[in-house]
Design a protein around this motif. Structure first.
Motif, PDB file in Angstrom:
ATOM      1  N   THR A 146      13.252   0.575   1.231  1.00 41.06           N
ATOM      2  CA  THR A 146      12.614   0.877   2.511  1.00 41.06           C
ATOM      3  C   THR A 146      13.530   0.693   3.715  1.00 41.06           C
ATOM      4  O   THR A 146      13.478   1.486   4.661  1.00 41.06           O
ATOM      5  CB  THR A 146      11.342   0.025   2.702  1.00 41.06           C
ATOM      6  N   ALA A 147      14.372  -0.327   3.698  1.00 42.61           N
ATOM      7  CA  ALA A 147      15.271  -0.551   4.839  1.00 42.61           C
ATOM      8  C   ALA A 147      16.226   0.629   4.998  1.00 42.61           C
ATOM      9  O   ALA A 147      16.451   1.119   6.116  1.00 42.61           O
ATOM     10  CB  ALA A 147      16.051  -1.853   4.654  1.00 42.61           C
ATOM     11  N   GLU A 148      16.780   1.114   3.886  1.00 41.07           N
ATOM     12  CA  GLU A 148      17.710   2.248   3.949  1.00 41.07           C
ATOM     13  C   GLU A 148      16.987   3.526   4.356  1.00 41.07           C
ATOM     14  O   GLU A 148      17.556   4.366   5.071  1.00 41.07           O
ATOM     15  CB  GLU A 148      18.421   2.435   2.602  1.00 41.07           C
ATOM     16  N   MET A 149      15.756   3.706   3.886  1.00 41.77           N
ATOM     17  CA  MET A 149      14.976   4.879   4.300  1.00 41.77           C
ATOM     18  C   MET A 149      14.779   4.883   5.809  1.00 41.77           C
ATOM     19  O   MET A 149      14.923   5.917   6.473  1.00 41.77           O
ATOM     20  CB  MET A 149      13.616   4.891   3.591  1.00 41.77           C
ATOM     21  N   ALA A 150      14.449   3.713   6.368  1.00 42.21           N
ATOM     22  CA  ALA A 150      14.225   3.614   7.810  1.00 42.21           C
ATOM     23  C   ALA A 150      15.515   3.836   8.597  1.00 42.21           C
ATOM     24  O   ALA A 150      15.499   4.463   9.668  1.00 42.21           O
ATOM     25  CB  ALA A 150      13.631   2.257   8.146  1.00 42.21           C
ATOM     26  N   LYS A 151      16.619   3.336   8.055  1.00 44.31           N
ATOM     27  CA  LYS A 151      17.914   3.473   8.749  1.00 44.31           C
ATOM     28  C   LYS A 151      18.483   4.886   8.654  1.00 44.31           C
ATOM     29  O   LYS A 151      19.358   5.251   9.434  1.00 44.31           O
ATOM     30  CB  LYS A 151      18.923   2.485   8.156  1.00 44.31           C
ATOM     31  N   TRP A 208       0.836  -1.204   0.000  1.00 40.77           N
ATOM     32  CA  TRP A 208       0.000   0.000   0.000  1.00 40.77           C
ATOM     33  C   TRP A 208       0.869   1.252   0.000  1.00 40.77           C
ATOM     34  O   TRP A 208       0.605   2.211  -0.737  1.00 40.77           O
ATOM     35  CB  TRP A 208      -0.920  -0.017   1.229  1.00 40.77           C
ATOM     36  N   ALA A 209       1.923   1.246   0.829  1.00 46.09           N
ATOM     37  CA  ALA A 209       2.821   2.407   0.893  1.00 46.09           C
ATOM     38  C   ALA A 209       3.494   2.661  -0.456  1.00 46.09           C
ATOM     39  O   ALA A 209       3.698   3.812  -0.853  1.00 46.09           O
ATOM     40  CB  ALA A 209       3.873   2.184   1.977  1.00 46.09           C
ATOM     41  N   GLN A 210       3.813   1.578  -1.160  1.00 45.06           N
ATOM     42  CA  GLN A 210       4.395   1.717  -2.495  1.00 45.06           C
ATOM     43  C   GLN A 210       3.359   2.267  -3.486  1.00 45.06           C
ATOM     44  O   GLN A 210       3.673   3.126  -4.309  1.00 45.06           O
ATOM     45  CB  GLN A 210       4.922   0.369  -2.983  1.00 45.06           C
ATOM     46  N   ASP A 211       2.129   1.784  -3.365  1.00 46.25           N
ATOM     47  CA  ASP A 211       1.067   2.232  -4.276  1.00 46.25           C
ATOM     48  C   ASP A 211       0.788   3.722  -4.153  1.00 46.25           C
ATOM     49  O   ASP A 211       0.420   4.375  -5.134  1.00 46.25           O
ATOM     50  CB  ASP A 211      -0.228   1.448  -4.028  1.00 46.25           C
ATOM     51  N   ILE A 212       0.934   4.275  -2.940  1.00 45.47           N
ATOM     52  CA  ILE A 212       0.701   5.720  -2.775  1.00 45.47           C
ATOM     53  C   ILE A 212       2.013   6.509  -2.910  1.00 45.47           C
ATOM     54  O   ILE A 212       2.086   7.685  -2.567  1.00 45.47           O
ATOM     55  CB  ILE A 212       0.010   6.036  -1.438  1.00 45.47           C
ATOM     56  N   GLU A 213       3.055   5.811  -3.399  1.00 45.14           N
ATOM     57  CA  GLU A 213       4.325   6.425  -3.795  1.00 45.14           C
ATOM     58  C   GLU A 213       5.112   7.011  -2.622  1.00 45.14           C
ATOM     59  O   GLU A 213       5.772   8.036  -2.753  1.00 45.14           O
ATOM     60  CB  GLU A 213       4.092   7.485  -4.879  1.00 45.14           C
ATOM     61  N   LEU A 214       5.056   6.314  -1.466  1.00 51.68           N
ATOM     62  CA  LEU A 214       5.979   6.677  -0.390  1.00 51.68           C
ATOM     63  C   LEU A 214       7.402   6.286  -0.769  1.00 51.68           C
ATOM     64  O   LEU A 214       8.370   6.835  -0.251  1.00 51.68           O
ATOM     65  CB  LEU A 214       5.586   5.987   0.914  1.00 51.68           C
ATOM     66  N   SER A 248       7.038  18.284  10.588  1.00 50.80           N
ATOM     67  CA  SER A 248       8.342  17.841  10.084  1.00 50.80           C
ATOM     68  C   SER A 248       8.346  16.378   9.629  1.00 50.80           C
ATOM     69  O   SER A 248       9.381  15.858   9.205  1.00 50.80           O
ATOM     70  CB  SER A 248       9.414  18.050  11.156  1.00 50.80           C
ATOM     71  N   THR A 249       7.193  15.710   9.703  1.00 49.32           N
ATOM     72  CA  THR A 249       7.112  14.315   9.267  1.00 49.32           C
ATOM     73  C   THR A 249       7.352  14.212   7.766  1.00 49.32           C
ATOM     74  O   THR A 249       6.770  14.965   6.977  1.00 49.32           O
ATOM     75  CB  THR A 249       5.721  13.726   9.585  1.00 49.32           C
ATOM     76  N   ASN A 250       8.233  13.300   7.370  1.00 45.51           N
ATOM     77  CA  ASN A 250       8.484  13.083   5.938  1.00 45.51           C
ATOM     78  C   ASN A 250       8.298  11.602   5.595  1.00 45.51           C
ATOM     79  O   ASN A 250       7.924  10.795   6.451  1.00 45.51           O
ATOM     80  CB  ASN A 250       9.872  13.589   5.531  1.00 45.51           C
ATOM     81  N   ARG A 251       8.575  11.268   4.351  1.00 52.84           N
ATOM     82  CA  ARG A 251       8.357   9.881   3.900  1.00 52.84           C
ATOM     83  C   ARG A 251       9.154   8.876   4.718  1.00 52.84           C
ATOM     84  O   ARG A 251       8.675   7.777   5.006  1.00 52.84           O
ATOM     85  CB  ARG A 251       8.760   9.745   2.428  1.00 52.84           C
ATOM     86  N   ASN A 252      10.380   9.228   5.051  1.00 53.67           N
ATOM     87  CA  ASN A 252      11.214   8.295   5.805  1.00 53.67           C
ATOM     88  C   ASN A 252      10.586   7.940   7.153  1.00 53.67           C
ATOM     89  O   ASN A 252      10.631   6.781   7.594  1.00 53.67           O
ATOM     90  CB  ASN A 252      12.610   8.891   6.041  1.00 53.67           C
ATOM     91  N   HIS A 253       9.974   8.924   7.812  1.00 52.29           N
ATOM     92  CA  HIS A 253       9.330   8.659   9.102  1.00 52.29           C
ATOM     93  C   HIS A 253       8.129   7.728   8.923  1.00 52.29           C
ATOM     94  O   HIS A 253       7.906   6.821   9.738  1.00 52.29           O
ATOM     95  CB  HIS A 253       8.868   9.975   9.738  1.00 52.29           C
ATOM     96  N   LEU A 254       7.356   7.956   7.853  1.00 54.44           N
ATOM     97  CA  LEU A 254       6.188   7.108   7.599  1.00 54.44           C
ATOM     98  C   LEU A 254       6.603   5.673   7.299  1.00 54.44           C
ATOM     99  O   LEU A 254       6.004   4.723   7.811  1.00 54.44           O
ATOM    100  CB  LEU A 254       5.370   7.679   6.439  1.00 54.44           C
ATOM    101  N   VAL A 255       7.626   5.526   6.458  1.00 59.42           N
ATOM    102  CA  VAL A 255       8.108   4.181   6.106  1.00 59.42           C
ATOM    103  C   VAL A 255       8.674   3.484   7.334  1.00 59.42           C
ATOM    104  O   VAL A 255       8.395   2.306   7.584  1.00 59.42           O
ATOM    105  CB  VAL A 255       9.160   4.258   4.978  1.00 59.42           C
TER     106      VAL A 255
END
Length: 474
Positions: A310-315, A297-303, A348-355
């Protein structure tokens, strides 16, 4: 992947003809891609999704309806009325007394029996209340019931084989694992005719051969197994205490309990893992919804564009900045009104925080279920082996390892369900002689070891648990 159909709100179905054509097409394409000919195939093993079922006419083979998915909600009203009924309360009292007097665990599960929309039993009861053709056929002993494996066996053999195996039968919730029989008590309770059920065979077993018209030559069908039990076998979790963690669309923790069958204990439920000759291996299972579903779902809404990011975004960030993800994209068996949501959003929430919040929710739920297993399953836990698409996510794997303070092995091949079916078919056909040969074939790609104290995650997990308390019955 067969596309789901949604004919009414809450209904989830699969077209049996589409499923059949895609199943046969995949086999033909796979054999061709491997540079083989059908006559070179020694045997076929079938691993299928559990809990999705169909009924059809015994003699014409015509289905009375589409496959009804495990996600389907059409039985919600039946479930609610039964769970509130006086009769169910009486059943609880009777079986509580029986368990107290006998000490037999067989009576423990019915003592706190509750129904959910995930269970096959309630949806099957709905079929006989709402589809007159199925009810009429059942009265004349002309109605067949089958999960996906049974339907495929029937079609592959042009109707000459009607059967299932112990792993699939025990996953329906209508099969009594203690007695290894379809449950007369439950069927009488729900007015489901006993005549509809297929014979139950060993998991690794000669089920007959495919009709030669389908693949050009007859191919022996030597194994039929439910997907989670198959993944357990593919991971070579052959000893009591071995643990398998599958993280795909949903998450499944399975513990090999050997010859001992644990009675249902809250969020854990007993299953037959596999039966091969005299050997019967039992499992205890706990499940988590919305793992791969949430990431998709997160990919479908283009996060993000690629799931590998995703692992690198979270890290890339120290924490989720207080953002919590509440799963609920799929229907919860406990709360059909649970709504997926983000809590704790700020400017200040961005895509990385959501992922990161989505991935953290997977690890937190793994921790909760692992703690329940440790508390309630009194068997020393051995190796923990992960599989499924989400096991490729190093952030989820490392965080889960940290939280449970255990090593987790990840195999080179994440698709263990198909490998387990191949192993079982190979054993039945004599391609392999014993499980020791299978264990030598295991290939471990990575081992995740605890790197942080689980207490370091305490503030984030406490915030997530608090957010979860606000989400039920939306």
């Amino acid at each position: 992947q067969v596309e789901s159909l949604y004919p009414h709100p809450g209904w989830v179905e699969l077209d049996p003809e589409v499923l059949w054509s895609q199943f046969t097409a995949v086999i033909k394409e796979t054999v061709q891609a491997a540079g083989l000919h059908m006559r070179q195939i020694a045997s076929l093993g079938i691993s299928t999704q559990r809990g999705t079922f169909i009924t059809w006419h015994k003699y014409t083979g015509k289905p009375f309806h589409n496959f009804i998915s495990w996600q389907d909600l059409r039985s919600a009203e039946l479930v609610n009325s039964w769970n509130k009924s006086l009769l169910l309360k009486v059943i609880h009292v009777i079986f509580t007394v029986l368990h107290f007097l006998t000490g037999n665990d067989r009576y423990l599960a019915p003592s706190f029996l509750t129904f959910s929309t995930h269970q096959t039993s309630m949806k099957l009861s709905w079929v006989f209340k709402n589809i007159p053709e199925a009810e009429e056929a059942a009265k004349k002993n002309n109605c067949c019931f089958g999960t996906v494996d049974t339907w495929l066996l029937y079609r592959l053999t042009k109707g000459s084989v009607y059967a299932t195996d112990y792993s699939n039968a025990s996953s329906t919730g209508i099969f009594e694992p203690f007695t290894k029989c379809w449950s007369h008590t439950l069927c009488n309770l729900l007015s489901i005719p006993m005549s509809i059920y297929p014979p139950v065979k060993d998991t690794s077993f000669n089920f007959g051969s495919t009709d030669s018209e389908i693949f050009g030559v007859p191919i022996p069908i030597m194994a039929v197994v439910a997907d989670q039990q198959s993944a357990m076998f593919g991971e070579c979790c052959f000893h009591p205490g071995d643990v398998k963690l599958t993280m795909g669309t949903g998450g499944f923790w399975n513990v090999n309990t050997g010859e001992h069958l644990f009675a249902s204990r809250g969020s854990l439920y007993p299953l037959i893992g596999w039966k091969i000759g005299k050997e019967v291996v039992y499992l205890i299972e706990g499940s988590i919804s919305d793992i791969g579903t949430a990431i998709k779902w997160a990919q479908d809404i283009e996060l993000f564009t690629n799931v590998d990011e995703t692992a690198e975004m979270a890290k890339s960030i120290a924490d989720s900045q207080g953002v919590c993800f509440i799963p609920g994209l799929q229907v919860s068996g406990d709360d059909p009104y649970l709504c997926a949501s983000f809590m704790g959003l700020n400017p200040s929430t961005n895509r990385n925080h959501l992922v990161r919040a989505i991935l953290e929710s997977v690890a937190f739920r793994n921790k909760l279920l692992y703690d329940i297993i440790v508390k309630k399953v009194h068997i020393p836990l051995r190796t923990i082996r992960a599989d499924g698409g989400v096991s490729n996510n190093s952030f989820v794997m490392q965080m889960t390892s940290d939280l449970i303070n255990k090593e987790i092995e990840k195999p080179a091949n994440a698709d263990m369900s198909s490998l387990g079916a191949a192993f079982l078919a190979g054993l039945a056909s004599g391609f392999w002689t014993d499980k020791k040969q299978l264990m030598k074939l295991r290939q471990i790609e990575a081992v995740f070891e605890p790197q942080k104290d689980s207490e370091e995650y305490r503030p984030a997990m406490d915030a997530w648990l608090q957010a979860m308390k606000h989400s039920p019955h939306w």
